[in-house]
Design a protein around this motif. Sequence first.
Motif, PDB file in Angstrom:
ATOM      1  N   PRO A  39       0.669  -1.215   0.016  1.00  0.00           N
ATOM      2  CA  PRO A  39       0.044  -0.161  -0.145  1.00  0.00           C
ATOM      3  C   PRO A  39       0.827   1.172  -0.028  1.00  0.00           C
ATOM      4  O   PRO A  39       1.886   1.198   0.625  1.00  0.00           O
ATOM      5  CB  PRO A  39      -0.815  -0.010   1.261  1.00  0.00           C
ATOM      6  CG  PRO A  39      -0.845  -1.549   1.621  1.00  0.00           C
ATOM      7  CD  PRO A  39       0.472  -2.174   1.178  1.00  0.00           C
ATOM      8  N   TYR A  40       0.476   2.293  -0.460  1.00  0.00           N
ATOM      9  CA  TYR A  40       1.006   3.640  -0.746  1.00  0.00           C
ATOM     10  C   TYR A  40       1.032   4.169   0.932  1.00  0.00           C
ATOM     11  O   TYR A  40       2.226   4.713   1.296  1.00  0.00           O
ATOM     12  CB  TYR A  40       0.199   4.726  -1.303  1.00  0.00           C
ATOM     13  CG  TYR A  40       0.042   4.566  -2.671  1.00  0.00           C
ATOM     14  CD1 TYR A  40       1.300   4.851  -3.646  1.00  0.00           C
ATOM     15  CD2 TYR A  40      -1.028   3.906  -3.507  1.00  0.00           C
ATOM     16  CE1 TYR A  40       1.306   4.446  -5.126  1.00  0.00           C
ATOM     17  CE2 TYR A  40      -1.075   4.027  -4.972  1.00  0.00           C
ATOM     18  CZ  TYR A  40       0.160   4.261  -5.583  1.00  0.00           C
ATOM     19  OH  TYR A  40       0.115   4.218  -7.105  1.00  0.00           O
ATOM     20  N   LEU A 312      -5.536   6.154 -13.189  1.00  0.00           N
ATOM     21  CA  LEU A 312      -4.635   7.285 -13.837  1.00  0.00           C
ATOM     22  C   LEU A 312      -4.171   8.037 -12.656  1.00  0.00           C
ATOM     23  O   LEU A 312      -2.830   8.241 -12.588  1.00  0.00           O
ATOM     24  CB  LEU A 312      -5.730   8.268 -14.655  1.00  0.00           C
ATOM     25  CG  LEU A 312      -4.927   9.440 -15.227  1.00  0.00           C
ATOM     26  CD1 LEU A 312      -3.570   9.132 -16.028  1.00  0.00           C
ATOM     27  CD2 LEU A 312      -5.699  10.363 -15.938  1.00  0.00           C
ATOM     28  N   PHE A 313      -4.864   8.290 -11.509  1.00  0.00           N
ATOM     29  CA  PHE A 313      -4.272   8.955 -10.360  1.00  0.00           C
ATOM     30  C   PHE A 313      -3.159   8.151  -9.702  1.00  0.00           C
ATOM     31  O   PHE A 313      -2.115   8.688  -9.404  1.00  0.00           O
ATOM     32  CB  PHE A 313      -5.399   9.103  -9.401  1.00  0.00           C
ATOM     33  CG  PHE A 313      -6.224  10.360  -9.591  1.00  0.00           C
ATOM     34  CD1 PHE A 313      -6.159  11.089 -10.841  1.00  0.00           C
ATOM     35  CD2 PHE A 313      -7.435  10.529  -8.790  1.00  0.00           C
ATOM     36  CE1 PHE A 313      -6.844  12.098 -11.108  1.00  0.00           C
ATOM     37  CE2 PHE A 313      -8.343  11.721  -8.990  1.00  0.00           C
ATOM     38  CZ  PHE A 313      -8.151  12.676 -10.283  1.00  0.00           C
ATOM     39  N   ALA A 314      -3.343   6.578  -9.690  1.00  0.00           N
ATOM     40  CA  ALA A 314      -2.349   6.150  -9.236  1.00  0.00           C
ATOM     41  C   ALA A 314      -1.161   5.929  -9.825  1.00  0.00           C
ATOM     42  O   ALA A 314       0.023   6.251  -9.506  1.00  0.00           O
ATOM     43  CB  ALA A 314      -2.778   4.356  -9.191  1.00  0.00           C
ATOM     44  N   ASP A 315      -1.419   6.054 -11.407  1.00  0.00           N
ATOM     45  CA  ASP A 315       0.037   6.210 -12.368  1.00  0.00           C
ATOM     46  C   ASP A 315       0.534   7.412 -12.041  1.00  0.00           C
ATOM     47  O   ASP A 315       1.981   7.467 -12.075  1.00  0.00           O
ATOM     48  CB  ASP A 315      -0.395   6.110 -13.858  1.00  0.00           C
ATOM     49  CG  ASP A 315      -0.993   4.600 -14.050  1.00  0.00           C
ATOM     50  OD1 ASP A 315      -0.600   3.655 -13.457  1.00  0.00           O
ATOM     51  OD2 ASP A 315      -1.606   4.482 -15.348  1.00  0.00           O
ATOM     52  N   VAL A 316      -0.036   8.598 -11.785  1.00  0.00           N
ATOM     53  CA  VAL A 316       0.583   9.719 -11.615  1.00  0.00           C
ATOM     54  C   VAL A 316       1.022   9.923 -10.300  1.00  0.00           C
ATOM     55  O   VAL A 316       2.556  10.335 -10.159  1.00  0.00           O
ATOM     56  CB  VAL A 316      -0.578  11.024 -11.686  1.00  0.00           C
ATOM     57  CG1 VAL A 316      -0.105  12.299 -10.937  1.00  0.00           C
ATOM     58  CG2 VAL A 316      -1.187  11.143 -13.085  1.00  0.00           C
ATOM     59  N   ASN A 317       0.467   9.130  -9.369  1.00  0.00           N
ATOM     60  CA  ASN A 317       1.220   9.056  -8.072  1.00  0.00           C
ATOM     61  C   ASN A 317       2.579   8.372  -8.040  1.00  0.00           C
ATOM     62  O   ASN A 317       3.562   8.791  -7.370  1.00  0.00           O
ATOM     63  CB  ASN A 317       0.389   8.335  -6.978  1.00  0.00           C
ATOM     64  CG  ASN A 317      -0.619   9.183  -6.610  1.00  0.00           C
ATOM     65  OD1 ASN A 317      -0.973  10.509  -6.560  1.00  0.00           O
ATOM     66  ND2 ASN A 317      -1.638   8.641  -5.815  1.00  0.00           N
ATOM     67  N   ASP A 318       2.546   7.138  -8.845  1.00  0.00           N
ATOM     68  CA  ASP A 318       3.720   6.811  -9.018  1.00  0.00           C
ATOM     69  C   ASP A 318       4.951   7.179  -9.752  1.00  0.00           C
ATOM     70  O   ASP A 318       6.027   7.011  -9.378  1.00  0.00           O
ATOM     71  CB  ASP A 318       3.444   5.314  -9.972  1.00  0.00           C
ATOM     72  CG  ASP A 318       2.633   4.197  -9.233  1.00  0.00           C
ATOM     73  OD1 ASP A 318       2.420   4.359  -7.982  1.00  0.00           O
ATOM     74  OD2 ASP A 318       1.937   3.415  -9.853  1.00  0.00           O
ATOM     75  N   LYS A 319       4.561   8.217 -10.447  1.00  0.00           N
ATOM     76  CA  LYS A 319       5.489   9.193 -11.134  1.00  0.00           C
ATOM     77  C   LYS A 319       6.090  10.096 -10.286  1.00  0.00           C
ATOM     78  O   LYS A 319       7.266  10.319 -10.219  1.00  0.00           O
ATOM     79  CB  LYS A 319       5.029   9.719 -12.570  1.00  0.00           C
ATOM     80  CG  LYS A 319       5.848  10.711 -13.131  1.00  0.00           C
ATOM     81  CD  LYS A 319       7.130   9.675 -13.842  1.00  0.00           C
ATOM     82  CE  LYS A 319       8.180  10.513 -14.726  1.00  0.00           C
ATOM     83  NZ  LYS A 319       9.280   9.691 -15.133  1.00  0.00           N
ATOM     84  N   PHE A 325       1.935  16.267  -4.481  1.00  0.00           N
ATOM     85  CA  PHE A 325       1.074  16.086  -5.680  1.00  0.00           C
ATOM     86  C   PHE A 325       0.302  14.819  -5.783  1.00  0.00           C
ATOM     87  O   PHE A 325      -0.401  14.386  -6.628  1.00  0.00           O
ATOM     88  CB  PHE A 325       2.252  15.753  -7.122  1.00  0.00           C
ATOM     89  CG  PHE A 325       2.756  17.351  -7.303  1.00  0.00           C
ATOM     90  CD1 PHE A 325       2.171  18.402  -7.455  1.00  0.00           C
ATOM     91  CD2 PHE A 325       4.130  17.078  -7.618  1.00  0.00           C
ATOM     92  CE1 PHE A 325       2.648  19.637  -7.912  1.00  0.00           C
ATOM     93  CE2 PHE A 325       4.822  18.499  -7.473  1.00  0.00           C
ATOM     94  CZ  PHE A 325       3.983  19.704  -7.919  1.00  0.00           C
ATOM     95  N   ALA A 326       0.268  14.128  -4.488  1.00  0.00           N
ATOM     96  CA  ALA A 326      -0.524  12.924  -4.097  1.00  0.00           C
ATOM     97  C   ALA A 326      -2.075  12.948  -4.468  1.00  0.00           C
ATOM     98  O   ALA A 326      -2.505  13.915  -4.000  1.00  0.00           O
ATOM     99  CB  ALA A 326      -0.242  12.381  -2.910  1.00  0.00           C
ATOM    100  N   ARG A 327      -2.544  12.154  -5.411  1.00  0.00           N
ATOM    101  CA  ARG A 327      -4.022  12.004  -5.578  1.00  0.00           C
ATOM    102  C   ARG A 327      -4.864  11.078  -4.442  1.00  0.00           C
ATOM    103  O   ARG A 327      -4.054   9.973  -4.392  1.00  0.00           O
ATOM    104  CB  ARG A 327      -4.334  11.611  -7.118  1.00  0.00           C
ATOM    105  CG  ARG A 327      -4.483  12.766  -7.949  1.00  0.00           C
ATOM    106  CD  ARG A 327      -3.415  13.539  -8.277  1.00  0.00           C
ATOM    107  NE  ARG A 327      -3.983  14.322  -9.392  1.00  0.00           N
ATOM    108  CZ  ARG A 327      -3.181  15.084 -10.077  1.00  0.00           C
ATOM    109  NH1 ARG A 327      -1.694  15.127  -9.742  1.00  0.00           N
ATOM    110  NH2 ARG A 327      -3.366  16.080 -11.392  1.00  0.00           N
TER     111      ARG A 327
END
Length: 332
Positions: A39-40, A312-319, A325-327
Motif C-alpha cells: 500500500p502507498y 490514472l491517479f495511481a499512475d500519476v502518484n507512481d511518477k 502532488f499525491a492524488r
Amino acid sequence: MKHWTEPNGIFLIQIPTEWLYLNPVVEGEEEKSPYSFQPYENAKGCFQISCYPLEEIAPKLADEYSNGVPELRWRPSRMDDSEFCLHMFYGASADQALIGKYIHDASLDNDEQINEELRLVDKILKSVVIIPPGDRKLASDMEKFDRFQGALAASYDLLDNALESDSFVEVIAVSANQIDAFLRLSIVIAIQLKNETDEVPIKYLFQAEDERGLMERKIYDDALKYNVIKDNDHKELNSLYKLRNRVIHRYIISNIKTRDLPRIALRYVEACEKVRLILRDLENKQKDCEYGVYGKKFMKFSEPDDEAIKRLFADVNDKHLIRKFARKVTND
C-alpha cells in the motif's frame, strides 16, 4: 483494482489501486523477479510475485503438460520465524512456474489489517493471466505506453506549479518535455496508421537506463518525416530548442535577460498546445480503427469511470512519489 503487466509481458495481474509497485522505486532494484507491491500508505506487509520457465523449476510437470499447464491452482504454505511471518503460494500455468509471497512482522500475525491485505493477495493471485508467448512483446510495450501516459499526466502538475509561481525556466523545461512527448506519441500513431498495425515502435516511448535514446531534434525530424508537423512547425520547434538551450545551459554566460524568459515561456506554451491538438486529431483518426494504441482493441477511448480515473491517479502518484502532488485513490 488496476492491471499490472510483468515487464517482459509474461503475465498480467490485477492489484489494488492503492498499492504501489516497488521495484522501480527502490534505488538499485531491477525490474526482475521478485516483483514487490505494498500500500502507498501505512503498509503493514509486502506482497511479491515471481515467475520462472516451467521447465527450469518443474521439469517433470513441464513434460507432463507439453502444451502448458491448463489451469492455475495455488498451493499455500507458511515459512515463519521469530521476526517475520512468510505466507508462500506456489502455482503453475501455461509455461510458467509462479511463486507468491506475503511477508509481515511476526507481531502482527492475525492483525485485522494483515488479514485484509491477505484477502487482497488472494484476489491478486486469482487474477493471474499468463500471456501467450507471441503476444508478450505487445503486452510489455503497452505497459510502457501506460507508464508514458501516467508520466505525461504528472507533468501537468509540474507545469501548473511553475505557472502559479512564475517560474519561467521551469515552464520552458516542462513545456519542452511535453512537446517532445506529444510528438513521440503522434509519431507512434502515424506509423501505426500507415502500417495498419498494433506494433508499437517502443523506442519513441521508452528509454532504458543503458540505452542511447532519441534526442529532441531527432523527434522533430521524424515528426516532419511522418507528416505529423509541417515545415513551419519544424522551424519553430528548432528555434525554440536553441532558445531553451540558452536558457538552461547558457543563462549566465550569454546575453539572454531574465525579462526575455516570460516571452520564451509563452512561445513554448503556445507551441505545446498546438502540438497537443495535432496529437488529439491523430487519436481521433485512430479511434475507429481495429488496430493501434487508440484503436478499438485497447479501448482507450471508452468513457472513463471512477475506477479508470483512480487508476490514472495511481499512475500519476507512481511518477511523483511525493506527498505534495499525491492524488486520493482510496474510497475512504
